[in-house]
Design an enzyme around this catalytic site. Sequence first.
Site, short mmCIF file in Angstrom:
data_model
loop_
_atom_site.label_atom_id
_atom_site.label_comp_id
_atom_site.label_asym_id
_atom_site.label_seq_id
_atom_site.Cartn_x
_atom_site.Cartn_y
_atom_site.Cartn_z
N ASP A 20 0.82 -1.21 0.00
CA ASP A 20 0.00 0.00 0.00
C ASP A 20 0.87 1.27 0.00
OD1 ASP A 20 -2.33 1.44 0.03
OD2 ASP A 20 -2.78 1.12 2.14
N ASN A 68 -10.43 -3.17 -6.55
CA ASN A 68 -9.63 -2.29 -7.40
C ASN A 68 -10.22 -2.10 -8.80
OD1 ASN A 68 -6.37 -3.31 -6.04
ND2 ASN A 68 -7.70 -1.59 -5.45
C1 FPP Z 1 -1.74 0.08 -3.47
O1 FPP Z 1 -1.32 1.42 -3.48
C2 FPP Z 1 -1.15 -0.66 -4.57
C3 FPP Z 1 -1.83 -1.25 -5.59
C4 FPP Z 1 -3.30 -1.23 -5.69
C5 FPP Z 1 -1.15 -1.92 -6.70
C6 FPP Z 1 0.09 -2.71 -6.37
C7 FPP Z 1 0.74 -3.05 -7.63
C8 FPP Z 1 2.06 -3.01 -7.86
C9 FPP Z 1 3.10 -2.73 -6.88
C10 FPP Z 1 2.43 -3.24 -9.29
C11 FPP Z 1 3.27 -4.34 -9.68
C12 FPP Z 1 2.95 -5.66 -9.12
C13 FPP Z 1 3.63 -6.76 -9.49
C14 FPP Z 1 3.32 -8.07 -8.84
C15 FPP Z 1 4.66 -6.74 -10.49
P1 FPP Z 1 -2.40 2.56 -3.65
O2 FPP Z 1 -2.51 2.89 -5.09
O3 FPP Z 1 -3.68 2.13 -3.01
O4 FPP Z 1 -1.73 3.71 -2.85
P2 FPP Z 1 -2.45 4.87 -2.02
O5 FPP Z 1 -3.24 4.19 -0.93
O6 FPP Z 1 -1.32 5.68 -1.51
O7 FPP Z 1 -3.32 5.61 -3.00
#
Ligand code: FPP
Length: 243
Positions: A20, A68
């Site tokens: 996150d 998501n």
């Molecule tokens: C949460 O941060 C993250 C995600 C929803 C996506 C995670 C995906 C990756 C790290 C991409 C690559 C993955 C692989 C396996 C290669 P957020 O967007 O919710 O952050 P925020 O809460 O700060 O908005």
Amino acid sequence: MSKNFQGLEKIPRHVALIMDGNGRWAQKRGLSRIEGHKEGAQSVRAVLRAAAQAGVEFITVYAFSTENWKRPPAEIDGLMKLLIHSLNEYEQELHDNGIRLRVMGQFERLPLPVRMRLQKTMDATAHYTGHTLIIALSYGSRTEIADATRKMAEKVKAGTMKPSQINEQTLTEHLYLPDVPDPELMIRTSGELRLSNFLLWQLSYAEFYITDVYWPDFREEEFFHALEAFNGRDRRYGGVDNK
Ligand code: FPP
């Protein structure tokens, strides 16, 4: 500098990660959210390398939840493209370290090019037994448990299972990856104190490690801290300490 994972007494067999804070990491730098996810993908790579070095057998990363799908289409598209790009980038590393790729979630909901790219790497790494990277994609734990329940109900209806055979073990056997041991450690970055529908059944006895660090900044050093914290925990599984 490489961390001395060998100095740790206990190494969890399976570590689950809620990645996150990509968005906030990017916002703080005036970058787009997808730039945060890109940097986050580099953290997956760093953690994978550190985990293999430490002797962790299974790593599960929560890359995309069923919730998501509600994000803006451009962000979803960017994440799907990043996934394909990341697989192209890591594939050699999976082979070099003998890491098997598996996926958990609603595979059929993913766009065809993503499914094809994942399948290619899953097939090419299926023979590795030492380490496994599990990517949770279009994953939701309540859906997983509901699906397992339905599968058992169908067997009962067909007469191949008795209601008396429904127990913790048989429910586990009907989850997406029944052969994978439960995670012993769950790491969540960016300070949020929630499970967000992630592995609700499997995390029943896991130790939780929550850090304020945003996922793109979570690298080898941070992973080492999490394992150190795990080493300091007294795991009793509801029993008493007989020391
Ligand atoms: C949460 O941060 C993250 C995600 C929803 C996506 C995670 C995906 C990756 C790290 C991409 C690559 C993955 C692989 C396996 C290669 P957020 O967007 O919710 O952050 P925020 O809460 O700060 O908005």
